[in-house]
Write a protein that holds these residues in place. Structure first.
Motif, PDB file in Angstrom:
ATOM      1  N   SER A 121       0.837  -1.198   0.000  1.00 22.13           N
ATOM      2  CA  SER A 121       0.000   0.000   0.000  1.00 22.13           C
ATOM      3  C   SER A 121       0.869   1.244   0.000  1.00 22.13           C
ATOM      4  O   SER A 121       2.009   1.217   0.447  1.00 22.13           O
ATOM      5  CB  SER A 121      -0.911   0.039   1.230  1.00 22.13           C
ATOM      6  N   LEU A 163       1.237  -2.711  10.298  1.00 22.69           N
ATOM      7  CA  LEU A 163      -0.118  -2.628   9.754  1.00 22.69           C
ATOM      8  C   LEU A 163      -0.316  -3.587   8.586  1.00 22.69           C
ATOM      9  O   LEU A 163       0.572  -3.782   7.775  1.00 22.69           O
ATOM     10  CB  LEU A 163      -0.324  -1.196   9.269  1.00 22.69           C
ATOM     11  N   ARG A 183      -5.778  -3.575   4.785  1.00 25.08           N
ATOM     12  CA  ARG A 183      -6.857  -3.053   5.622  1.00 25.08           C
ATOM     13  C   ARG A 183      -7.724  -2.084   4.814  1.00 25.08           C
ATOM     14  O   ARG A 183      -7.226  -1.111   4.252  1.00 25.08           O
ATOM     15  CB  ARG A 183      -6.204  -2.312   6.783  1.00 25.08           C
ATOM     16  N   LEU A 196      -7.633   1.832   5.714  1.00 21.54           N
ATOM     17  CA  LEU A 196      -6.299   2.167   6.171  1.00 21.54           C
ATOM     18  C   LEU A 196      -6.130   3.654   6.469  1.00 21.54           C
ATOM     19  O   LEU A 196      -5.586   4.039   7.505  1.00 21.54           O
ATOM     20  CB  LEU A 196      -5.289   1.726   5.099  1.00 21.54           C
ATOM     21  N   SER A 232      -4.937   6.500   0.894  1.00 22.19           N
ATOM     22  CA  SER A 232      -4.134   5.295   0.725  1.00 22.19           C
ATOM     23  C   SER A 232      -4.573   4.532  -0.507  1.00 22.19           C
ATOM     24  O   SER A 232      -5.741   4.573  -0.897  1.00 22.19           O
ATOM     25  CB  SER A 232      -4.250   4.392   1.951  1.00 22.19           C
ATOM     26  N   HIS A 287      -4.097   0.662  -2.124  1.00 24.42           N
ATOM     27  CA  HIS A 287      -3.610  -0.690  -1.914  1.00 24.42           C
ATOM     28  C   HIS A 287      -3.655  -1.452  -3.217  1.00 24.42           C
ATOM     29  O   HIS A 287      -4.665  -1.440  -3.917  1.00 24.42           O
ATOM     30  CB  HIS A 287      -4.480  -1.386  -0.868  1.00 24.42           C
TER      31      HIS A 287
END
Lengths: 129, 653
Positions: free
Chosen positions: B457, B487, B491, B494, B516, B518
């Motif tokens: 990410s 982390l 997620r 995030l 973010s 990913h």
């Protein structure tokens, strides 16, 4: 800055050029046609059909066509024939458009040419008839 | 890209139609421009010379000027110079139109005259329209923001007035005292009590029963003579209806006085306080509403959707500072070919001024990204814009172009805090340290490249995230690195998580934005859910192509499958929803050995007699797949296709 502009619009964006030639009107398609932007192609074909008896749709640079494109070309072909005109399609054997024409089973119902030059040289349908 | 079909760009407000001024000495050029702009709901005003343009600019407001460079007498640059000199028109954006060959030579010259953009003639209608739309949106948003700013200022002023009225009201303690003697039925009152009851200061008060009956207390309108039976100290609040008809809001206290066997008490007239308080509450409420509006404004310029593609997960978070909204922004665009443009920025300062510049920067970013795919060129353009239109305002910004296919990232940074990569073994991101912020008019900027591997990410953030009173920015960045170290990069929220972890619930002194991206690992299944609208087809094609590319090595096979799935989606859009409001279409894809299965589901009912086209579409699909089944039920229609991949799937690889 211009080469960037070209790079961006080159790949998928639909662009349609209408050009008057001696043999008739050429509608050249580049990019992708689908049901969302088919109206652009439709109005170009309608315009060309109003101006000339022979309309050539050059799909050499069309990277995607779908069933609505096929349907539109079938209608255009019928309409031109009914007024003694002719609709010609340029789609080389290896092209994406040709593949979709084949999948749709309309290869025999449309006049398909390998090159634009070939489509232009095919002659005047009224004379030929 | 932000083309005509993009739902995110709406050109104008419902209430006011914007105008565009076309300046060109040649009739055929003006006609061509008119035709290009025809699909946009905008008023077009024409001028045939620089002089005429300046005259029109004095009497009308324009969202944008399209200005031909080559005109006789006064050329475009000279005209622009005069436009910029006049305070009324100084901020009107100008797009110069110039012959293609002259473009590069003249670009720098034009920026000096306040051009926001250049378009070569003959212009690409798509690009020109898209750019005009972006500037119309900017114009509209600015007008909205100006209105809101004015309202907010009005309300702040009202608030000040109300506060001082309340203070005055509270200073004047309008308190009267009384003593009632039950044995005589008589009441004595102070001078203020006389005043409160509207009785003359020297005139005797009426008997207590008469006087008190002018009062009624909450709840349930208890009659005021209850005071005459007070046995314990009690407070009442209610209404005094005076003999002269005036109604006052009062607080009454009563208590028995044991030594004299009388009842004593006070009456306080709180009408003015209550009114002042109510006014204050109303204004405060309005102010809150305004704040919310501005916040909403901030929100609306944020990315609306995180569902970019099945293999690209984007999340963002924005938190306003405690005191005021700020100038942070994030934006995400998908551009042609499926690449993703990420932008994050931070305008120096707070409040509406910063929020307004922020929205302009975002618009300038969008405008630039239409024709400039390179992040450094986009940042240069935004820089020029800021230097020209908001001299003295500075901002930081990062633009990242991400290619989902390869994971390649190209980044341009203008004085912004460095992004972070999250996940095992990621590239070290060498950010453009020392790159100046936006607003300095830096003529050329650098780019850095790095690769985001599958499963990793990228986190972009504004400095509000790492700034705390008790630590330096470097310490803050170290703290952030600790937070993200453990982390899970996949997620889903995030961006929000990072803000929570870094800032908690504490009041923020600066606004915070995080963004973010990913890159999901390649999977042999895919799930996409989209509005059942044909405008989604183009992006779905690029998603399916990308996914299938690792399973089908033969391009024709791949194209056939994409065609088949998109024909099914087209049918879902056209037939299932021809009458109803747009529903959803969900597509599930799964690779199993040499086969791929696609399930296309919608929640509508197909009409039995399908109009032309639909039947042809299904026939085409049938021609390229091994199996095709269609299941209609009351819940919707499910079409399943199974097609051969000529390349082996993941299982055999």
């Amino acid at each position: 800055m211009n080469e960037h502009a070209r790079e961006v619009s080159a790949a998928h964006e639909l662009a349609i050029d209408v050009e008057a030639a001696e043999a008739g009107f050429v509608v050249a398609v580049s990019g992708e046609i689908d049901i969302a932007n088919i109206d652009l192609f439709r109005s170009a074909l309608q315009y060309a059909s109003g101006e000339a008896d022979v309309v050539i749709a050059d799909l050499s640079d069309a990277t995607y066509i779908d069933s609505s494109t096929i349907e539109l070309m079938m209608v255009t072909s019928r309409e031109l024939r009914s007024k003694r005109g002719e609709f010609r399609v340029v789609a080389a054997l290896e092209s994406r458009a040709r593949r979709v024409l084949a999948i749709s089973g309309v290869e025999r119902e449309l006049l398909i040419f390998e090159t634009r030059a070939g489509a232009m040289e095919a002659g005047d349908p009224t004379v030929r008839a | 890209m932000t083309r005509e079909t993009s739902p995110r760009i709406t050109a104008h407000s419902e209430s006011e139609r914007s105008s565009v001024l076309i300046v060109d000495d040649r009739e055929e050029n003006r006609r061509a421009l008119r035709a290009v702009l025809d699909p946009i709901d905008v008023t077009i005003v024409e001028a045939t010379s620089g002089e005429e343009a300046l005259r029109k600019l004095l009497t009308e407001d324009f969202a944008l000027i399209l200005l031909d460079v080559d005109m006789p007498d006064m050329n475009g640059f000279q005209t622009a110079e005069l436009v910029k000199r006049h305070p009324r028109t100084a901020n009107t954006p100008i797009i110069f139109l110039t012959a293609y060959d002259d473009l590069l030579d003249r670009a720098d010259e034009g920026y000096g005259f306040g051009a926001v953009d250049y378009i070569a003639k003959p212009s690409d209608p798509h690009v020109l329209r898209a750019k005009v739309r972006v500037f119309l949106e900017l114009h509209h948003k600015n007008a909205l923001l100006r209105r809101q700013t004015r309202q907010l200022e009005d309300h702040v002023e009202q608030l000040r007035v109300s506060r001082s009225a309340l203070a005055d009201a509270q200073r004047i303690a309008n308190l009267g005292s009384w003593e009632y003697d039950p044995t005589t039925g008589r009441i004595r009152g102070s001078r203020q009590l006389h005043e409160i009851f509207g009785e003359g200061a020297d005139a005797p008060l009426p008997p207590a029963a008469t006087l008190f009956r002018q009062l009624s207390f909450r709840p349930n309108d208890v009659p005021g003579d209850i005071l005459m039976r007070s046995t314990t100290p009690t407070n009442f609040e209610g209404t005094l209806t005076r003999r002269d008809g005036a109604r006052r809001h009062v607080i009454v206290h009563a208590e028995p006085k044991v030594d004299t066997l009388t009842i004593i008490g006070t009456v306080q007239d709180v009408t003015d306080q209550r009114e002042a308080q109510r006014a204050l509450d109303a204004v405060t409420h309005e102010l809150e509403r305004e704040r919310e509006l501005v916040q909403m404004f901030q929100q609306t310029v944020l990315v609306p959707s995180i569902d970019l593609a099945p293999d690209v997960l984007v999340s963002y978070c924005y938190r306003a500072a405690d005191a005021a909204v700020g100038g942070d922004f994030v934006d995400v665009l998908t551009v042609d070919g499926g690449a993703v443009l990420l932008a994050i920025g931070d305008v120096a300062g707070h409040g509406l001024a910063a929020a307004s510049v922020m929205s302009e920067i975002r618009t300038a970013f969008r405008a630039a990204s239409i024709s400039l795919p390179q992040p450094c060129r986009i940042v240069e353009r935004v820089d020029t814009y800021l230097a020209e239109f908001h001299r003295g305002t500075y901002a930081t910004m990062i633009v990242v172009r991400f290619d989902p296919e390869s994971g390649a990232c190209t980044m341009a940074c203008a004085g912004h805090v460095p992004p972070l990569a999250i996940g095992e073994g990621h590239d070290e991101i060498k950010w453009g340290l020392g790159e100046p912020p936006l607003g300095v008019g830096c003529p050329s900027r650098n780019e850095t490249s790095f690769t985001l591997d599958q499963g990793q990410s990228l986190l972009l953030y504004t400095d509000g995230l790492v700034e705390r009173r008790d630590e330096s920015i470097d310490e803050g960045i170290d703290r952030l690195q600790c937070v993200v170290a453990g982390l899970e990069p996949s997620r889903p929220t995030l961006a929000e998580y990072v803000v929570e972890a870094m800032c908690g619930d504490s009041a923020l002194k600066d606004d915070v934005a995080t963004l973010s991206l990913h890159r999901r690992p390649h999977s042999d299944t895919i799930d996409v859910s989209r509005p059942a609208h044909v405008s989604e087809l183009a992006s779905l094609r690029s998603i399916f192509r990308r996914w299938l590319r690792s399973f089908a090595s033969d391009p024709q096979c791949l194209d056939d499958i994409v065609l088949a799935v998109c024909e099914l989606v087209t049918n879902a859009c056209l037939h299932a929803y021809s009458l109803a409001v747009t529903g959803e279409v969900t597509i599930h894809g799964e690779v199993d050995g040499r086969y791929v299965t696609f399930v296309v589901r919608d929640s509508g009912r197909w009409r039995d007699a399908r109009p032309r086209g639909g039947g042809r579409g299904l026939k085409m699909v049938d021609g390229v797949v091994e199996q095709l089944s269609l299941d209609r039920s009351d819940e919707g229609t499910t079409v399943t296709l199974k097609a051969r991949l000529d390349a082996p799937g993941l299982a055999e690889a």
